[in-house]
Write an enzyme that holds these catalytic residues in place. Structure first.
Site, mmCIF file in Angstrom:
data_model
loop_
_atom_site.group_PDB
_atom_site.id
_atom_site.type_symbol
_atom_site.label_atom_id
_atom_site.label_comp_id
_atom_site.label_asym_id
_atom_site.label_seq_id
_atom_site.Cartn_x
_atom_site.Cartn_y
_atom_site.Cartn_z
ATOM 1 N N TRP A 112 -26.913 16.859 -15.445
ATOM 2 C CA TRP A 112 -26.437 18.238 -15.307
ATOM 3 C C TRP A 112 -26.916 18.915 -14.031
ATOM 4 C CZ3 TRP A 112 -31.095 20.514 -14.920
ATOM 5 C CH2 TRP A 112 -32.167 19.914 -15.601
ATOM 6 N N LYS A 136 -18.025 10.807 -17.638
ATOM 7 C CA LYS A 136 -18.613 11.438 -18.837
ATOM 8 C C LYS A 136 -19.690 12.369 -18.292
ATOM 9 C CE LYS A 136 -21.590 11.757 -21.615
ATOM 10 N NZ LYS A 136 -22.346 13.016 -21.778
ATOM 11 N N GLU A 208 -29.270 5.244 -11.263
ATOM 12 C CA GLU A 208 -29.939 6.212 -10.383
ATOM 13 C C GLU A 208 -30.767 7.093 -11.303
ATOM 14 O OE1 GLU A 208 -29.325 6.486 -7.027
ATOM 15 O OE2 GLU A 208 -27.741 4.998 -6.915
ATOM 16 N N CYS A 242 -33.464 14.943 -8.364
ATOM 17 C CA CYS A 242 -34.188 13.673 -8.533
ATOM 18 C C CYS A 242 -35.147 13.437 -7.370
ATOM 19 C CB CYS A 242 -33.199 12.527 -8.657
ATOM 20 S SG CYS A 242 -31.993 12.503 -7.339
ATOM 21 N N GLU A 339 -42.164 12.899 -14.310
ATOM 22 C CA GLU A 339 -41.192 13.772 -13.639
ATOM 23 C C GLU A 339 -41.258 15.170 -14.254
ATOM 24 O OE1 GLU A 339 -36.927 13.019 -14.273
ATOM 25 O OE2 GLU A 339 -36.723 13.113 -12.096
#
Ligand code: NAD
Length: 482
Positions: A112, A136, A208, A242, A339
Protein backbone atom coordinates in the site's frame (compact mmCIF):
# COMPACT_ATOMS: atom_id res chain seq x y z
CA UNK A 1 -9.51 -15.23 -10.72
CA UNK A 2 -9.57 -18.23 -13.06
CA UNK A 3 -11.96 -16.35 -15.37
CA UNK A 4 -9.85 -13.18 -15.20
CA UNK A 5 -6.69 -15.11 -16.13
CA UNK A 6 -8.51 -16.86 -19.00
CA UNK A 7 -9.62 -13.49 -20.39
CA UNK A 8 -6.10 -12.14 -19.96
CA UNK A 9 -4.68 -15.14 -21.89
CA UNK A 10 -6.89 -14.41 -24.86
CA UNK A 11 -5.87 -10.76 -24.90
CA UNK A 12 -2.19 -11.65 -24.49
CA UNK A 13 -2.20 -14.00 -27.48
CA UNK A 14 -2.90 -11.02 -29.75
CA UNK A 15 -0.80 -8.53 -27.81
CA UNK A 16 2.40 -10.53 -28.09
CA UNK A 17 2.21 -10.07 -31.86
CA UNK A 18 2.11 -6.26 -31.51
CA UNK A 19 5.21 -4.24 -32.32
CA UNK A 20 7.28 -2.28 -29.82
CA UNK A 21 6.27 0.87 -31.69
CA UNK A 22 2.60 0.11 -31.01
CA UNK A 23 3.25 -0.60 -27.31
CA UNK A 24 5.31 2.58 -27.06
CA UNK A 25 2.53 4.65 -28.61
CA UNK A 26 0.04 3.44 -25.96
CA UNK A 27 2.52 4.12 -23.15
CA UNK A 28 3.12 7.70 -24.28
CA UNK A 29 -0.63 8.24 -24.49
CA UNK A 30 -0.98 6.85 -20.96
CA UNK A 31 1.66 9.29 -19.75
CA UNK A 32 -0.26 12.21 -21.28
CA UNK A 33 -3.47 11.05 -19.62
CA UNK A 34 -1.75 10.77 -16.24
CA UNK A 35 -0.44 14.30 -16.60
CA UNK A 36 -3.78 15.69 -17.86
CA UNK A 37 -5.64 14.07 -14.97
CA UNK A 38 -3.06 14.72 -12.27
CA UNK A 39 -5.49 16.59 -10.00
CA UNK A 40 -7.89 13.64 -9.83
CA UNK A 41 -4.95 11.31 -9.40
CA UNK A 42 -3.69 13.39 -6.48
CA UNK A 43 -7.19 13.28 -4.89
CA UNK A 44 -7.26 9.50 -5.07
CA UNK A 45 -3.70 9.03 -3.85
CA UNK A 46 -3.95 11.45 -0.95
CA UNK A 47 -7.36 10.03 0.00
CA UNK A 48 -6.03 6.49 0.09
CA UNK A 49 -2.74 7.17 1.84
CA UNK A 50 -2.99 10.38 3.90
CA UNK A 51 0.13 11.73 2.23
CA UNK A 52 0.59 15.44 1.42
CA UNK A 53 -0.64 16.45 -2.01
CA UNK A 54 2.68 17.95 -3.06
CA UNK A 55 4.44 14.73 -2.16
CA UNK A 56 2.20 12.36 -4.12
CA UNK A 57 2.59 14.47 -7.27
CA UNK A 58 6.26 14.89 -6.55
CA UNK A 59 6.94 11.21 -6.41
CA UNK A 60 4.22 8.93 -7.82
CA UNK A 61 3.65 11.07 -10.90
CA UNK A 62 7.36 11.81 -11.26
CA UNK A 63 8.13 8.11 -11.01
CA UNK A 64 5.54 7.05 -13.58
CA UNK A 65 6.49 9.73 -16.11
CA UNK A 66 10.14 8.76 -15.71
CA UNK A 67 9.51 4.99 -15.81
CA UNK A 68 7.13 5.14 -18.78
CA UNK A 69 9.72 7.12 -20.76
CA UNK A 70 12.46 4.65 -19.83
CA UNK A 71 10.51 1.49 -20.72
CA UNK A 72 9.20 3.06 -23.91
CA UNK A 73 12.73 3.95 -25.00
CA UNK A 74 14.70 0.98 -23.73
CA UNK A 75 12.42 -2.10 -23.67
CA UNK A 76 13.14 -3.01 -27.28
CA UNK A 77 16.90 -2.75 -26.72
CA UNK A 78 16.72 -4.85 -23.52
CA UNK A 79 14.73 -7.57 -25.31
CA UNK A 80 16.68 -7.58 -28.58
CA UNK A 81 17.62 -11.08 -29.80
CA UNK A 82 21.19 -11.96 -28.82
CA UNK A 83 23.84 -13.72 -30.86
CA UNK A 84 26.06 -16.14 -28.96
CA UNK A 85 29.51 -17.14 -30.20
CA UNK A 86 30.45 -20.58 -28.83
CA UNK A 87 34.01 -20.64 -27.48
CA UNK A 88 34.73 -24.29 -28.32
CA UNK A 89 36.04 -24.94 -31.84
CA UNK A 90 34.06 -28.18 -32.23
CA UNK A 91 30.72 -26.34 -31.95
CA UNK A 92 31.74 -23.08 -33.60
CA UNK A 93 30.03 -24.15 -36.79
CA UNK A 94 26.62 -23.78 -35.15
CA UNK A 95 24.66 -20.56 -35.31
CA UNK A 96 23.45 -19.80 -31.79
CA UNK A 97 21.04 -17.14 -30.62
CA UNK A 98 18.68 -16.20 -27.80
CA UNK A 99 15.32 -14.49 -27.87
CA UNK A 100 13.07 -13.15 -25.14
CA UNK A 101 9.49 -14.36 -25.20
CA UNK A 102 6.66 -13.22 -22.92
CA UNK A 103 5.74 -15.58 -20.10
CA UNK A 104 1.98 -15.04 -20.56
CA UNK A 105 -0.06 -13.68 -17.65
CA UNK A 106 1.91 -11.92 -14.92
CA UNK A 107 0.37 -11.64 -11.47
CA UNK A 108 1.37 -8.50 -9.61
CA UNK A 109 0.74 -8.48 -5.86
CA UNK A 110 1.38 -5.09 -4.30
CA UNK A 111 1.69 -3.26 -0.98
CA UNK A 112 0.00 0.00 0.00
CA UNK A 113 2.90 2.41 0.41
CA UNK A 114 3.03 3.62 -3.23
CA UNK A 115 -0.38 2.55 -4.55
CA UNK A 116 0.25 3.52 -8.18
CA UNK A 117 4.01 3.03 -8.52
CA UNK A 118 3.85 -0.49 -7.07
CA UNK A 119 0.91 -1.51 -9.29
CA UNK A 120 0.85 0.27 -12.64
CA UNK A 121 4.59 0.93 -12.36
CA UNK A 122 5.32 -2.81 -12.13
CA UNK A 123 2.76 -3.73 -14.81
CA UNK A 124 4.34 -1.46 -17.44
CA UNK A 125 7.51 -3.52 -18.09
CA UNK A 126 5.42 -6.73 -18.01
CA UNK A 127 3.12 -5.33 -20.69
CA UNK A 128 5.99 -3.86 -22.69
CA UNK A 129 7.49 -7.37 -22.84
CA UNK A 130 4.28 -8.67 -24.46
CA UNK A 131 2.54 -10.09 -21.40
CA UNK A 132 -0.89 -9.56 -19.91
CA UNK A 133 -0.93 -8.42 -16.27
CA UNK A 134 -3.35 -8.88 -13.41
CA UNK A 135 -2.80 -6.62 -10.43
CA UNK A 136 -3.87 -7.56 -6.91
CA UNK A 137 -3.40 -4.24 -5.10
CA UNK A 138 -3.25 -3.93 -1.35
CA UNK A 139 -6.66 -4.13 0.30
CA UNK A 140 -5.80 -0.79 1.95
CA UNK A 141 -5.24 1.13 -1.30
CA UNK A 142 -7.07 -0.46 -4.26
CA UNK A 143 -8.44 2.73 -5.87
CA UNK A 144 -5.24 4.06 -7.41
CA UNK A 145 -4.61 0.79 -9.25
CA UNK A 146 -8.21 0.67 -10.51
CA UNK A 147 -7.83 4.22 -11.71
CA UNK A 148 -4.48 3.45 -13.36
CA UNK A 149 -6.01 0.52 -15.27
CA UNK A 150 -8.92 2.75 -16.35
CA UNK A 151 -6.46 5.28 -17.79
CA UNK A 152 -4.45 2.52 -19.49
CA UNK A 153 -7.64 1.31 -21.22
CA UNK A 154 -8.38 4.88 -22.29
CA UNK A 155 -4.86 5.11 -23.69
CA UNK A 156 -5.67 2.19 -26.00
CA UNK A 157 -4.49 -0.90 -24.14
CA UNK A 158 -6.55 -3.86 -25.45
CA UNK A 159 -9.45 -5.02 -23.30
CA UNK A 160 -8.55 -7.48 -20.50
CA UNK A 161 -4.81 -7.11 -21.06
CA UNK A 162 -4.43 -5.23 -17.78
CA UNK A 163 -6.91 -6.13 -15.06
CA UNK A 164 -7.16 -5.22 -11.41
CA UNK A 165 -8.70 -7.73 -9.01
CA UNK A 166 -9.23 -6.38 -5.52
CA UNK A 167 -9.31 -8.45 -2.37
CA UNK A 168 -7.39 -9.68 0.66
CA UNK A 169 -4.62 -12.27 0.94
CA UNK A 170 -6.83 -15.06 -0.49
CA UNK A 171 -7.23 -13.12 -3.72
CA UNK A 172 -3.44 -12.99 -3.94
CA UNK A 173 -3.32 -16.75 -3.34
CA UNK A 174 -5.84 -17.36 -6.13
CA UNK A 175 -3.69 -15.26 -8.46
CA UNK A 176 -0.66 -17.42 -7.61
CA UNK A 177 -2.78 -20.48 -8.46
CA UNK A 178 -3.48 -19.26 -12.01
CA UNK A 179 -0.82 -16.82 -13.26
CA UNK A 180 2.39 -17.75 -15.11
CA UNK A 181 4.64 -15.66 -12.87
CA UNK A 182 4.26 -13.58 -9.72
CA UNK A 183 5.93 -10.24 -9.15
CA UNK A 184 5.43 -9.70 -5.43
CA UNK A 185 6.22 -6.59 -3.41
CA UNK A 186 5.47 -6.65 0.29
CA UNK A 187 6.64 -7.93 3.63
CA UNK A 188 9.17 -10.73 4.22
CA UNK A 189 6.61 -12.95 5.91
CA UNK A 190 4.06 -12.71 3.08
CA UNK A 191 6.89 -13.09 0.54
CA UNK A 192 7.76 -16.48 2.04
CA UNK A 193 4.11 -17.57 1.84
CA UNK A 194 3.94 -16.44 -1.78
CA UNK A 195 7.07 -18.40 -2.66
CA UNK A 196 5.79 -21.55 -0.94
CA UNK A 197 2.52 -21.41 -2.85
CA UNK A 198 4.24 -20.64 -6.17
CA UNK A 199 6.48 -23.67 -5.58
CA UNK A 200 3.40 -25.92 -5.83
CA UNK A 201 3.04 -24.89 -9.49
CA UNK A 202 6.75 -24.24 -10.07
CA UNK A 203 6.09 -20.77 -11.39
CA UNK A 204 8.79 -18.11 -11.02
CA UNK A 205 8.51 -15.34 -8.48
CA UNK A 206 10.34 -12.09 -7.97
CA UNK A 207 10.28 -10.90 -4.38
CA UNK A 208 10.80 -7.25 -3.47
CA UNK A 209 10.58 -7.33 0.30
CA UNK A 210 11.31 -5.20 3.33
CA UNK A 211 14.39 -3.24 4.27
CA UNK A 212 16.21 -1.69 7.22
CA UNK A 213 18.45 0.65 5.29
CA UNK A 214 21.52 2.05 7.05
CA UNK A 215 23.09 5.47 6.51
CA UNK A 216 26.75 5.92 7.41
CA UNK A 217 28.25 9.34 8.13
CA UNK A 218 32.05 9.54 8.24
CA UNK A 219 33.95 12.34 9.94
CA UNK A 220 34.91 14.10 6.69
CA UNK A 221 31.31 14.22 5.38
CA UNK A 222 29.49 17.41 4.42
CA UNK A 223 27.30 17.34 7.52
CA UNK A 224 24.62 19.69 6.21
CA UNK A 225 24.08 17.55 3.15
CA UNK A 226 24.22 14.36 5.21
CA UNK A 227 21.67 15.66 7.73
CA UNK A 228 19.33 16.89 4.98
CA UNK A 229 19.54 13.60 3.08
CA UNK A 230 19.04 11.66 6.30
CA UNK A 231 15.89 13.54 7.30
CA UNK A 232 14.40 13.37 3.82
CA UNK A 233 15.40 9.74 3.34
CA UNK A 234 13.89 8.75 6.67
CA UNK A 235 10.71 10.82 6.62
CA UNK A 236 9.58 10.91 3.00
CA UNK A 237 6.19 9.18 2.69
CA UNK A 238 6.20 9.20 6.50
CA UNK A 239 9.01 6.63 6.44
CA UNK A 240 6.81 4.07 4.64
CA UNK A 241 9.30 3.24 1.91
CA UNK A 242 11.15 -0.05 1.56
CA UNK A 243 14.35 1.99 1.09
CA UNK A 244 13.69 4.52 3.89
CA UNK A 245 16.70 5.34 6.04
CA UNK A 246 15.98 3.35 9.21
CA UNK A 247 19.36 3.28 11.02
CA UNK A 248 22.12 5.90 11.17
CA UNK A 249 25.76 5.31 12.16
CA UNK A 250 27.93 8.39 12.74
CA UNK A 251 31.69 8.55 13.38
CA UNK A 252 32.39 9.77 16.90
CA UNK A 253 34.16 13.10 16.11
CA UNK A 254 31.11 14.48 14.21
CA UNK A 255 28.40 12.60 16.07
CA UNK A 256 27.05 15.44 18.24
CA UNK A 257 27.20 18.00 15.45
CA UNK A 258 25.31 15.67 13.11
CA UNK A 259 22.65 14.81 15.70
CA UNK A 260 22.05 18.52 16.39
CA UNK A 261 21.60 19.23 12.70
CA UNK A 262 19.15 16.34 12.28
CA UNK A 263 17.09 17.34 15.33
CA UNK A 264 16.92 20.96 14.17
CA UNK A 265 15.62 19.84 10.76
CA UNK A 266 13.14 17.34 12.18
CA UNK A 267 11.71 19.94 14.58
CA UNK A 268 11.06 22.21 11.59
CA UNK A 269 8.97 19.56 9.77
CA UNK A 270 5.34 20.60 9.35
CA UNK A 271 2.92 17.73 9.83
CA UNK A 272 -0.70 17.93 8.82
CA UNK A 273 -3.62 17.03 6.59
CA UNK A 274 -2.94 16.12 2.98
CA UNK A 275 -4.63 19.20 1.50
CA UNK A 276 -2.50 21.68 3.46
CA UNK A 277 1.02 22.78 2.60
CA UNK A 278 2.82 20.36 4.89
CA UNK A 279 5.96 18.21 4.76
CA UNK A 280 4.63 15.14 6.48
CA UNK A 281 1.21 13.54 6.33
CA UNK A 282 -0.33 10.70 8.26
CA UNK A 283 0.48 7.02 8.21
CA UNK A 284 -1.75 4.93 6.00
CA UNK A 285 -3.26 2.76 8.71
CA UNK A 286 -3.78 2.50 12.45
CA UNK A 287 -2.01 -0.90 12.79
CA UNK A 288 1.06 0.67 11.18
CA UNK A 289 0.98 3.50 13.73
CA UNK A 290 0.65 1.03 16.60
CA UNK A 291 3.59 -1.02 15.30
CA UNK A 292 5.83 2.07 15.16
CA UNK A 293 4.74 3.27 18.62
CA UNK A 294 5.47 -0.19 20.06
CA UNK A 295 8.99 -0.20 18.58
CA UNK A 296 9.77 3.28 19.90
CA UNK A 297 8.36 2.46 23.35
CA UNK A 298 10.40 -0.74 23.50
CA UNK A 299 13.58 1.18 22.62
CA UNK A 300 12.85 3.79 25.30
CA UNK A 301 12.20 1.08 27.88
CA UNK A 302 15.59 -0.44 27.02
CA UNK A 303 17.45 2.83 27.54
CA UNK A 304 17.19 4.79 24.27
CA UNK A 305 16.93 8.57 24.62
CA UNK A 306 14.24 10.58 22.84
CA UNK A 307 15.35 13.89 21.30
CA UNK A 308 12.10 14.81 19.57
CA UNK A 309 8.72 13.23 18.69
CA UNK A 310 8.09 9.77 20.09
CA UNK A 311 4.30 9.87 20.25
CA UNK A 312 1.07 10.01 18.31
CA UNK A 313 0.49 13.63 17.29
CA UNK A 314 -1.74 14.99 20.09
CA UNK A 315 -3.24 17.78 17.97
CA UNK A 316 -4.13 16.09 14.71
CA UNK A 317 -6.86 13.47 14.47
CA UNK A 318 -5.96 10.54 12.27
CA UNK A 319 -2.95 8.23 12.03
CA UNK A 320 -0.34 10.92 12.71
CA UNK A 321 2.87 9.88 14.42
CA UNK A 322 5.34 12.68 15.15
CA UNK A 323 8.70 12.60 13.38
CA UNK A 324 11.05 11.09 15.92
CA UNK A 325 14.79 11.08 16.67
CA UNK A 326 16.29 8.53 19.05
CA UNK A 327 19.87 8.17 20.31
CA UNK A 328 21.59 5.75 22.70
CA UNK A 329 20.15 2.90 20.66
CA UNK A 330 21.74 -0.51 20.02
CA UNK A 331 21.11 -3.66 18.01
CA UNK A 332 19.30 -5.44 20.83
CA UNK A 333 16.36 -3.09 20.15
CA UNK A 334 13.71 -3.80 17.51
CA UNK A 335 14.08 -0.21 16.30
CA UNK A 336 17.59 -1.13 15.03
CA UNK A 337 16.89 -4.68 13.85
CA UNK A 338 13.32 -4.88 12.53
CA UNK A 339 11.72 -2.86 9.74
CA UNK A 340 9.92 0.15 11.24
CA UNK A 341 8.21 1.66 8.18
CA UNK A 342 7.59 4.94 10.00
CA UNK A 343 9.02 8.43 10.66
CA UNK A 344 11.71 7.41 13.11
CA UNK A 345 15.46 8.17 12.97
CA UNK A 346 17.56 6.13 15.41
CA UNK A 347 21.19 7.32 15.50
CA UNK A 348 24.21 5.42 16.84
CA UNK A 349 27.74 6.68 17.52
CA UNK A 350 30.49 4.48 15.99
CA UNK A 351 34.29 4.34 16.43
CA UNK A 352 35.26 4.38 12.76
CA UNK A 353 34.26 3.33 9.24
CA UNK A 354 34.86 -0.37 9.93
CA UNK A 355 32.66 -0.24 13.01
CA UNK A 356 29.93 1.44 10.94
CA UNK A 357 30.25 -1.16 8.21
CA UNK A 358 30.09 -4.06 10.67
CA UNK A 359 26.90 -2.68 12.22
CA UNK A 360 25.35 -1.77 8.86
CA UNK A 361 25.84 -5.36 7.68
CA UNK A 362 24.52 -6.80 10.94
CA UNK A 363 20.95 -7.14 9.66
CA UNK A 364 18.68 -9.76 8.16
CA UNK A 365 17.82 -7.21 5.45
CA UNK A 366 19.94 -5.99 2.53
CA UNK A 367 17.97 -3.63 0.30
CA UNK A 368 19.78 -0.27 0.00
CA UNK A 369 22.24 1.83 1.99
CA UNK A 370 23.82 5.28 2.02
CA UNK A 371 27.31 6.49 2.84
CA UNK A 372 28.50 10.06 3.35
CA UNK A 373 32.17 11.00 2.96
CA UNK A 374 34.11 13.44 0.80
CA UNK A 375 36.70 10.77 0.02
CA UNK A 376 35.58 9.04 -3.16
CA UNK A 377 37.94 6.10 -2.77
CA UNK A 378 36.68 5.42 0.76
CA UNK A 379 33.08 5.77 -0.47
CA UNK A 380 33.65 3.21 -3.23
CA UNK A 381 35.38 0.84 -0.81
CA UNK A 382 32.50 1.01 1.68
CA UNK A 383 29.91 0.77 -1.10
CA UNK A 384 31.63 -2.41 -2.28
CA UNK A 385 31.57 -3.96 1.20
CA UNK A 386 27.99 -3.04 2.15
CA UNK A 387 25.78 -6.10 2.00
CA UNK A 388 22.93 -4.48 0.06
CA UNK A 389 21.39 -4.39 -3.39
CA UNK A 390 22.19 -0.69 -3.92
CA UNK A 391 24.25 2.05 -2.30
CA UNK A 392 23.78 5.83 -2.57
CA UNK A 393 26.98 7.82 -2.06
CA UNK A 394 26.37 11.25 -0.51
CA UNK A 395 22.66 10.81 -1.23
CA UNK A 396 19.59 8.91 -0.08
CA UNK A 397 16.60 7.21 -1.74
CA UNK A 398 17.50 8.31 -5.28
CA UNK A 399 18.34 4.88 -6.65
CA UNK A 400 14.63 4.05 -6.81
CA UNK A 401 13.89 6.94 -9.14
CA UNK A 402 16.47 5.88 -11.70
CA UNK A 403 14.52 3.11 -13.42
CA UNK A 404 17.42 2.48 -15.80
CA UNK A 405 19.39 1.04 -12.86
CA UNK A 406 18.56 -2.41 -11.44
CA UNK A 407 17.03 -2.43 -7.99
CA UNK A 408 16.66 -5.47 -5.78
CA UNK A 409 17.50 -6.93 -2.43
CA UNK A 410 19.81 -9.40 -0.74
CA UNK A 411 19.25 -11.64 2.25
CA UNK A 412 15.64 -11.35 3.46
CA UNK A 413 15.00 -8.28 1.31
CA UNK A 414 14.25 -10.72 -1.50
CA UNK A 415 15.53 -11.44 -4.98
CA UNK A 416 14.77 -10.52 -8.54
CA UNK A 417 15.22 -7.04 -9.90
CA UNK A 418 12.84 -4.22 -10.53
CA UNK A 419 14.17 -1.76 -13.20
CA UNK A 420 17.00 -1.99 -15.70
CA UNK A 421 17.41 -4.84 -18.18
CA UNK A 422 16.63 -7.49 -15.54
CA UNK A 423 13.47 -5.60 -14.57
CA UNK A 424 11.90 -6.50 -17.93
CA UNK A 425 13.77 -9.72 -18.78
CA UNK A 426 12.35 -11.33 -15.64
CA UNK A 427 8.95 -11.21 -17.36
CA UNK A 428 10.29 -13.28 -20.27
CA UNK A 429 11.35 -16.80 -21.10
CA UNK A 430 14.82 -16.78 -22.56
CA UNK A 431 14.87 -19.15 -25.49
CA UNK A 432 18.01 -20.48 -27.15
CA UNK A 433 17.97 -21.47 -30.82
CA UNK A 434 20.84 -23.48 -32.34
CA UNK A 435 20.87 -23.66 -36.13
CA UNK A 436 22.96 -25.99 -38.29
CA UNK A 437 24.94 -24.05 -40.89
CA UNK A 438 26.26 -26.65 -43.31
CA UNK A 439 23.51 -29.25 -43.86
CA UNK A 440 25.83 -32.30 -43.82
CA UNK A 441 24.16 -35.69 -44.26
CA UNK A 442 25.54 -36.83 -40.89
CA UNK A 443 27.36 -35.32 -37.89
CA UNK A 444 30.40 -36.90 -36.23
CA UNK A 445 28.75 -37.90 -32.88
CA UNK A 446 25.66 -39.48 -34.53
CA UNK A 447 25.17 -43.28 -34.63
CA UNK A 448 26.80 -45.69 -35.14
CA UNK A 449 29.01 -45.35 -32.06
CA UNK A 450 32.31 -47.02 -33.04
CA UNK A 451 35.60 -47.52 -31.16
CA UNK A 452 37.35 -45.65 -33.94
CA UNK A 453 35.17 -42.58 -33.46
CA UNK A 454 35.70 -42.66 -29.69
CA UNK A 455 39.48 -42.83 -30.21
CA UNK A 456 39.38 -40.00 -32.74
CA UNK A 457 37.40 -37.84 -30.34
CA UNK A 458 39.96 -38.56 -27.61
CA UNK A 459 42.80 -37.44 -29.95
CA UNK A 460 40.88 -34.34 -30.92
CA UNK A 461 40.21 -33.34 -27.31
CA UNK A 462 43.89 -33.84 -26.44
CA UNK A 463 44.87 -31.74 -29.43
CA UNK A 464 42.50 -28.89 -28.58
CA UNK A 465 42.45 -28.91 -24.79
CA UNK A 466 45.67 -30.37 -23.38
CA UNK A 467 48.05 -27.70 -22.17
CA UNK A 468 51.24 -29.75 -22.87
CA UNK A 469 52.76 -29.31 -26.36
CA UNK A 470 54.03 -32.90 -26.42
CA UNK A 471 50.51 -34.19 -25.81
CA UNK A 472 49.19 -31.97 -28.53
CA UNK A 473 51.80 -33.16 -31.01
CA UNK A 474 51.16 -36.81 -30.21
CA UNK A 475 47.40 -36.29 -30.44
CA UNK A 476 47.84 -34.67 -33.85
CA UNK A 477 49.93 -37.60 -35.15
CA UNK A 478 47.44 -40.14 -33.70
CA UNK A 479 44.59 -38.32 -35.33
CA UNK A 480 46.28 -38.33 -38.74
CA UNK A 481 47.05 -42.04 -38.38
CA UNK A 482 43.47 -42.86 -37.44
P1 NAD B 1 2.06 -7.33 2.99
O1 NAD B 1 3.06 -8.40 2.83
O2 NAD B 1 1.20 -7.34 4.20
O3 NAD B 1 1.02 -7.34 1.75
C1 NAD B 1 1.44 -7.21 0.42
C2 NAD B 1 0.38 -7.76 -0.52
O4 NAD B 1 0.30 -9.17 -0.34
C3 NAD B 1 -1.01 -7.23 -0.27
O5 NAD B 1 -1.63 -6.98 -1.51
C4 NAD B 1 -1.71 -8.38 0.45
O6 NAD B 1 -3.11 -8.41 0.28
C5 NAD B 1 -1.06 -9.56 -0.24
N1 NAD B 1 -1.13 -10.82 0.52
C6 NAD B 1 -1.26 -11.01 1.85
N2 NAD B 1 -1.24 -12.32 2.15
C7 NAD B 1 -1.07 -12.98 0.99
C8 NAD B 1 -0.94 -14.36 0.64
N3 NAD B 1 -1.00 -15.32 1.55
N4 NAD B 1 -0.76 -14.68 -0.66
C9 NAD B 1 -0.68 -13.72 -1.61
N5 NAD B 1 -0.80 -12.40 -1.34
C10 NAD B 1 -0.99 -12.03 -0.06
O7 NAD B 1 2.84 -5.96 2.84
P2 NAD B 1 2.28 -4.48 3.07
O8 NAD B 1 2.11 -4.27 4.53
O9 NAD B 1 1.13 -4.24 2.16
O10 NAD B 1 3.52 -3.59 2.51
C11 NAD B 1 4.59 -3.19 3.28
C12 NAD B 1 5.80 -4.03 2.97
O11 NAD B 1 6.17 -3.92 1.60
C13 NAD B 1 7.04 -3.54 3.73
O12 NAD B 1 7.73 -4.64 4.29
C14 NAD B 1 7.89 -2.89 2.64
O13 NAD B 1 9.27 -2.87 2.92
C15 NAD B 1 7.56 -3.74 1.46
N6 NAD B 1 7.92 -3.04 0.21
C16 NAD B 1 9.03 -3.46 -0.49
C17 NAD B 1 9.40 -2.80 -1.66
C18 NAD B 1 10.62 -3.23 -2.45
O14 NAD B 1 10.78 -2.78 -3.59
N7 NAD B 1 11.49 -4.05 -1.91
C19 NAD B 1 8.65 -1.71 -2.11
C20 NAD B 1 7.55 -1.31 -1.36
C21 NAD B 1 7.18 -1.99 -0.20
Amino acid sequence: MAAAVARARQAQALWQASSFAERRRILYKLRDLLLDDSERLADILTGETGRPRAEVCGNELFYLCNAIGMWAKKAEEYLRPETIRPHFPLVKAKKVGCTYQPRGVIGIISPWNFPLTMTLGEAIPALMAGNAAIIKPSELTPLSALYGAELAAKAGLPKNLLQVTVGYGETGEALIDHADMIAFTGSVETGKRVMRRAAERLIPVSLELGGKDPLIVLKDADLDRAAGACVWGALMNCGQICTSIERVYVEAPVYQQFVDKVVERVRAIRQGASGDEVDLGSLTSEPQLNKIAAQVDEALARGAKLLTGGRRNPVLSGFYYEPTVLVDVDHSMGIMSEETFGPVIPIMKVRDANDALRLANDSRYGLSASVFTQNRAVAQDIAGRLDSGAVCVNDSLVNFIIPDAPMGGRKQSGFGQRHGAEGIRKFCHKKTTVTDRFGLKAEFPWYPATRKKAAQLGHLLNLLCHSGWRHKLKAFKDLIKS
